[in-house]
Motif scaffolding. Sequence first.
Motif, PDB file in Angstrom:
ATOM      1  N   GLU A  53      10.387  17.820   1.392  1.00 11.34           N
ATOM      2  CA  GLU A  53       9.179  18.513   1.840  1.00 11.34           C
ATOM      3  C   GLU A  53       8.080  18.344   0.789  1.00 11.34           C
ATOM      4  N   GLY A  54       6.930  17.892   1.214  1.00 10.42           N
ATOM      5  CA  GLY A  54       5.794  17.733   0.319  1.00 10.42           C
ATOM      6  C   GLY A  54       5.752  16.416  -0.440  1.00 10.42           C
ATOM      7  N   VAL A  55       6.757  15.559  -0.267  1.00  8.64           N
ATOM      8  CA  VAL A  55       6.787  14.260  -0.943  1.00  8.64           C
ATOM      9  C   VAL A  55       6.436  13.182   0.076  1.00  8.64           C
ATOM     10  N   SER A  56       5.423  12.393  -0.249  1.00  4.29           N
ATOM     11  CA  SER A  56       4.998  11.322   0.653  1.00  4.29           C
ATOM     12  C   SER A  56       5.807  10.061   0.379  1.00  4.29           C
ATOM     13  N   PRO A  57       6.339   9.413   1.425  1.00  8.54           N
ATOM     14  CA  PRO A  57       7.070   8.163   1.211  1.00  8.54           C
ATOM     15  C   PRO A  57       6.134   7.007   0.856  1.00  8.54           C
ATOM     16  N   VAL A  58       4.835   7.178   1.140  1.00  9.65           N
ATOM     17  CA  VAL A  58       3.837   6.162   0.797  1.00  9.65           C
ATOM     18  C   VAL A  58       3.245   6.537  -0.558  1.00  9.65           C
ATOM     19  N   PRO A  59       3.462   5.711  -1.584  1.00  8.90           N
ATOM     20  CA  PRO A  59       2.991   6.063  -2.924  1.00  8.90           C
ATOM     21  C   PRO A  59       1.484   5.940  -3.062  1.00  8.90           C
ATOM     22  N   GLU A  60       0.961   6.634  -4.065  1.00  7.64           N
ATOM     23  CA  GLU A  60      -0.453   6.517  -4.400  1.00  7.64           C
ATOM     24  C   GLU A  60      -0.704   5.109  -4.939  1.00  7.64           C
ATOM     25  N   PRO A  61      -1.827   4.491  -4.568  1.00  8.16           N
ATOM     26  CA  PRO A  61      -2.105   3.147  -5.109  1.00  8.16           C
ATOM     27  C   PRO A  61      -2.274   3.187  -6.629  1.00  8.16           C
ATOM     28  N   LEU A  62      -1.796   2.133  -7.283  1.00  7.66           N
ATOM     29  CA  LEU A  62      -1.908   2.024  -8.734  1.00  7.66           C
ATOM     30  C   LEU A  62      -3.246   1.371  -9.088  1.00  7.66           C
ATOM     31  N   PRO A  63      -3.793   1.673 -10.266  1.00  3.10           N
ATOM     32  CA  PRO A  63      -5.033   1.012 -10.675  1.00  3.10           C
ATOM     33  C   PRO A  63      -4.839  -0.496 -10.791  1.00  3.10           C
ATOM     34  N   ASP A  64      -5.925  -1.256 -10.624  1.00  2.68           N
ATOM     35  CA  ASP A  64      -5.830  -2.720 -10.654  1.00  2.68           C
ATOM     36  C   ASP A  64      -5.351  -3.263 -11.989  1.00  2.68           C
ATOM     37  N   ASP A  65      -5.649  -2.564 -13.081  1.00  2.00           N
ATOM     38  CA  ASP A  65      -5.259  -3.058 -14.396  1.00  2.00           C
ATOM     39  C   ASP A  65      -3.825  -2.678 -14.772  1.00  2.00           C
ATOM     40  N   HIS A  66      -3.131  -1.989 -13.884  1.00  2.00           N
ATOM     41  CA  HIS A  66      -1.744  -1.598 -14.137  1.00  2.00           C
ATOM     42  C   HIS A  66      -0.850  -2.825 -14.025  1.00  2.00           C
TER      43      HIS A  66
END
Length: 184
Positions: A53-66
């Motif tokens: 509950e409350g956890v998205s299976p789609v992750p937050e995008p990472l910054p381009d320099d990561h």
Amino acid sequence: MIVYVKVKKYLKEFICNLRDDDGELVFGNEPVRFSKKSMEGQLINTWRREPREGVSPVPEPLPDDHACTYLQVEVEPVNGRPRDEKKIYLSQDAQCMIGKAIYERFCAYAFSYIQNHLNTQLYLAPKRKPVNSLAYLGMMDELGLTMIDTDTIRRAYDREKEKIKKQAGKKLNLFSKTLPFLRK
């Protein structure tokens, strides 16, 4: 169903560009599809869960320099497993194990490609010492790898070579004078 695996950018590029002998993509375009019998496919099927509950299976995008990015993997539900179509989440530990399996595949491919390239150099110019950097650049060019440097390929090659030597239990000569084209 799509699951996300956090990997280094060059490993994503490797998996997406890997081709078989006929020139066909081995895993397809993103989202890639691993065979259920492959190490990566088995790990994904073992470790995917329903998101809490409350956890998205789609992750937050990472910054381009990561240094890392997310690889989208298409997974087919396993028949007979209850609620399998809802299991689309991979923990960070699971993603790490899958990423390691992808890196192992990369190391094995790098070793095989570079050994083949070095033996070809030795065959074409038997009096000259094979040049590793040409093999590294050839691999980068053949796979279309742009997010990697030759030092990373060298480390992968050396890692696999040491692993093979350790398994052989003795000093392994990869450029034996017994190769058929070097016999006199």
